[in-house]
Design an enzyme around this catalytic site. Structure first.
Site, PDB file in Angstrom:
ATOM      1  N   GLU A 133       1.821   0.586  -1.820  1.00  0.00           N
ATOM      2  CA  GLU A 133       1.515   0.403  -3.245  1.00  0.00           C
ATOM      3  C   GLU A 133       2.615   0.938  -4.164  1.00  0.00           C
ATOM      4  OE1 GLU A 133      -2.406   2.088  -3.796  1.00  0.00           O
ATOM      5  OE2 GLU A 133      -3.349   0.189  -3.259  1.00  0.00           O
TER       6      GLU A 133
ATOM      7  N   GLU B 133      -5.990  -4.409   1.529  1.00  0.00           N
ATOM      8  CA  GLU B 133      -7.083  -3.522   1.127  1.00  0.00           C
ATOM      9  C   GLU B 133      -8.085  -4.280   0.267  1.00  0.00           C
ATOM     10  OE1 GLU B 133      -6.095   0.256  -0.610  1.00  0.00           O
ATOM     11  OE2 GLU B 133      -4.473   0.628   0.823  1.00  0.00           O
TER      12      GLU B 133
END
Length: 836
Positions: free
Chosen positions: A175, A244
């Site tokens: 991320e 995710e």
């Protein structure tokens, strides 16, 4: 043997459902086989794990892969179950995990499905010239060394798919694209280096970077979020991957409990595969527990349940687990068509669409209604289909609906924690013990390792996260005529802190406490105090509740009392700032240095004083009977830490209640956010704390508590998780059970929707039918009620079909129950049962 993916093209990669079971300190090693099997039974293909740097290299150059930290053993366990593995090395990871966990004080006997919001060892922070997660040579050298270590270890065991092993994917970074702009031009240089470094390790399987839209061509950029159906990778040569899919959200101390309706998760997954997705991972499929001091945040709770399909204790959360299992089966019925061709999209009206995968020999269709309010009836391929709002229907043969995301066939369960008695000597008392010992923690400085410094010190750099606790101590002489005093003795002490919690003691008496929250950990507090003439001892105990683990430069986020600390005379307006004076510091508590958490000390005194701050309590207990999930109900305590047989079960804080507002009935329809669906308002964020049974002996177990503010240990109790009810509510227009379809022939074996119930334990049978209604029943599991019409046969039919059997299946049809309301076109059957 596990063949590697055939290429990076979206049409060639097999449709995969992945799971991130949990993280390496979040469940015990003995839970591995059960959790892996339940994931496989739920229709998952891949187990994902993070690799926590701070767990495996707590001291630079000293690696630890023993016991529950045995990464190789975990990957082999996944392979033994016939599943693939995805290794997310990071080495930055993001899972509400503490930045700088010091693992020296407790044994890790658990969890190899890892994930942490940082995972960095704190020693990185102290390397000269280092800057984390940027184009910085000291950091890159350490990152490369650790990544290479992990890859080498896995390659030595032939665990990559290119070697015949189960690992089909690896991840580097995590991320970073969410925050890379804060690092300027160095971010792009760093990302290119990270990709090059990873691929140079020659694993023979693809590497991914999540949330990195500018990922280099050598790695696959992927999506994280509640929805990823609109995601497009940055190259046509890369598959669409969702690393995710957040099945819920994490709980913070002081917050209400978040949950995510399974209809919305199923909708998001179906939309992703409908629009060409190839691989998605549930974050989380099992969340687990933040044992010890592993939680990050700050203010993340000890429970990391995450409203996952497998709850914190490993039990099936129904209907979430079952409805997603059925979804996975439905998608796999479409697999042949989906991997053979690209989808074609056709509008069926406003917010309505059909996406079709069709070749000369096979056809699969997804019919979607993305309207957030209105149901619709659509015409497709010469047939009429009812689509509830915010739902997707799956047609593996382009004709028959095998699954709709808003129509749940899976049964629901209600699980509750029931207080459990310990031994006959308590005459039925639910208390853990009536025989406690205690040790009073000294207030203020008690260590020979204390030190003086001018001014106020930042906490994390001072403690290196060896403890949650840091004492700030100073003495001041009072004459009685100081201008900041009211009535010669009264004043206010004003304290500012970066967080997270502080307790103020004046002359060894607790005068007040203050704490931040997950949204703002900082503290600004005015505490009224009474001073005496002469020397007054002022002790401030500052606490961390997990360290920052996310955001640009998160490692530079401080904690502790940075000032000002000042006397403030409200009447006179006069102040005296103590901030720049000479303070005495002590890292940690005396009880920590003495090892009181193990219970082994000669200092323990019989008794259990109530409401006394900074008190250690100890008792012995026998293991509660049974083998079901076990927790401690901390009602009666306020805030502290707890250990069982020397193992940290985590921080407890039942004294921190969620806000009284914000919880209401939550519809699955419409976009989900972490604050949309909340429960438990006005109650303690967490009062039940997991005690793994594998930590217990049959007798002679030791429970130690450290209470910071004041409580009564005689009120706490053990509680076991028990199944209260099984439920199902199925209508006549529900799809047939997924089992009615043949993988090969796609043929229906039964002609009606069915209510199905099954007791989860093999030695149980359905013992009673609590409720049964065919017609127009209302409500949900645990609160069903009869509607305007009902069949008189429902209860007897269900009793005959189900009672005495472990499982039963009953058709939802008027031929079985009669027609109690002919004016109602679609009737339904609702059932609630119990097992024994």
């Amino acid at each position: 043997m596990y063949p590697p993916p055939r290429s990076n093209s979206s049409a060639a990669i097999k449709i995969l459902n992945e799971t991130n079971l949990t993280h390496q300190r979040r469940f015990t090693l003995k839970m591995w086989p059960d959790l892996i099997q339940k994931s496989k039974d739920g229709g998952l293909d891949v187990i994902e794990t993070y690799v926590f740097w701070n767990l495996h290299e707590p001291v630079r150059g000293q690696y630890d892969f023993e016991g529950g930290k045995d990464l190789v053993r975990f990957v082999k366990s996944v392979a033994d179950a016939g599943l693939y593995a995805h290794i997310r090395i990071g080495p930055y990871v993001c899972a509400e995990w503490n930045y700088g966990l010091n693992t020296s004080s407790f044994d890790v006997c658990a969890h190899q499905f890892v994930f942490a919001n940082s995972g960095f060892p704190l020693w990185l922070h102290f390397i000269p010239g280092i800057q984390l997660r940027t184009d910085n040579e000291p950091y890159k050298a350490e990152m490369k060394r650790f990544t290479a270590k992990i890859v080498s270890m896995l390659k030595d065991e032939n665990l990559y798919a290119s070697q015949g092993g189960p690992i089909i994917l690896s991840q580097i970074e995590n991320e970073y694209g969410n925050i890379d702009k804060d690092y300027g031009s160095a971010a792009q240089t760093y990302i290119k280096w990270a990709a090059s470094m990873a691929t140079s390790l020659n694993t023979g399987v693809p590497w991914v970077m999540c949330q990195q839209s500018d990922a280099p061509a050598s790695v696959i950029n992927t999506c994280n979020g509640f929805y990823c159906d609109g995601f497009t990778p940055n190259s046509k040569n890369k598959p669409s991957m969702w690393t995710e899919n957040w099945t819920g959200w994490f709980l913070a101390f002081g917050g209400a409990v978040p949950y995510r309706p399974v209809e919305d998760i199923a909708f998001a997954v179906a939309r992703f595969y409908q629009r060409g997705g190839t691989f998605q991972n549930y974050y989380m499929y099992h969340g687990g527990t933040n044992f010890g001091r592993t939680t990050g945040g700050p203010f993340i709770s000890t429970s990391y349940d995450y409203d996952a399909p497998l709850d914190e204790y490993g039990a099936l959360r129904q209907p979430k687990w079952g409805h997603l299992r059925d979804l996975h089966k439905a998608i796999k019925l479409c697999e042949a068509a989906m991997v053979a061709t690209d989808p074609k999209n056709t509008s069926l009206g406003h917010n309505l669409e059909a996406v079709v995968y069709k070749t000369s020999s096979t056809c699969a269709a997804f019919l979607a209604n993305i309207d957030t309010k209105n149901d619709a009836t659509v015409s497709y391929n010469g047939n009429s289909y009812h689509l509830p709002a915010w739902s997707v229907s799956i047609l593996p043969d382009c004709k028959n609906v095998v699954y709709n995301t808003a129509k749940i066939n899976a049964m629901a369960t209600i699980r509750t924690f029931v207080p459990t008695s310990i031994g006959d000597e308590f005459s039925g008392s639910k208390a853990i013990s009536s025989d406690w010992s205690y040790v009073s923690e000294p207030i203020g400085i008690s260590s020979n390792n204390a030190f003086d410094r001018p001014g106020l010190l930042e906490q994390i750099n001072t403690t290196a996260d060896q403890s949650d606790y840091l004492w700030y101590s100073i003495s001041t002489d009072i004459k009685g005529d100081e201008p900041f005093l009211n009535d010669a003795s009264q004043t206010t002490i004003h304290v500012k802190s970066l967080g997270h919690v502080l307790h103020l003691f004046v002359n060894e008496q607790l005068e007040g406490s203050a704490f931040g929250n997950s949204g703002n950990p900082k503290i600004s507090k005015d505490i009224s105090v009474t001073l005496k003439r002469g020397t007054n001892k002022i002790d401030l105990l500052s606490l961390t509740v997990g360290l920052q683990n996310y955001g640009a430069f998160f490692d530079k986020t401080g904690a502790g009392i940075t000032g000002p600390v000042e006397f403030d005379g409200s009447k006179s307006g006069s102040t005296l700032d103590l901030s720049s004076q000479r303070w005495t510091y002590q890292i940690g508590l005396k009880g920590e240095s003495l090892g009181l958490d193990t219970g082994d000390s000669s200092l323990w005194v019989s008794g259990s004083p109530k409401g006394q701050p900074l008190t250690w309590y100890k008792t012995n207990f026998d293991a509660p009977s049974g083998d079901g999930p076990l927790a401690i109900d901390f009602t009666g305590m306020t805030k502290g830490e707890a250990w069982v047989n020397g193992q940290g079960i985590g921080r407890y804080w039942p004294g921190y209640n969620a806000p009284t507002s914000g919880c209401s009935d939550c519809s699955y329809k419409g976009p989900y956010s972490s604050s949309k669906c909340l429960k438990n308002c006005g109650k303690p964020s967490q009062k039940l704390y997991h005690v793994p049974r594998s930590w217990l002996k049959p007798s002679g177990n030791v429970l130690v508590l450290l209470e910071e503010i004041g409580g009564d240990p005689n009120q706490i109790s053990f509680a076991t998780q028990e199944l209260e009810s099984l439920c199902s509510h199925v209508s006549q227009n529900h799809p047939l059970p997924i089992e009615a379809w043949s993988q090969n022939k796609k043929s229906k074996s039964k002609s009606e929707p069915r209510v199905s119930l099954e007791c989860p334990h093999p030695n149980q049978v359905i013992s009673s039918i609590k409720f049964a209604s065919f017609g127009t029943p209302q409500g949900k599991c645990g609160s069903f009620s009869h509607g305007e019409c009902q069949s008189t046969k429902a209860l007897s039919v269900l009793k005959k079909a189900c009672v005495g059997s472990r499982s039963c299946s009953v058709a939802v049809t008027t031929s079985k129950f009669g027609d109690p309301c002919k004016n109602v076109l679609v009737k339904s059957l609702a059932v609630e049962a119990s097992c024994a």
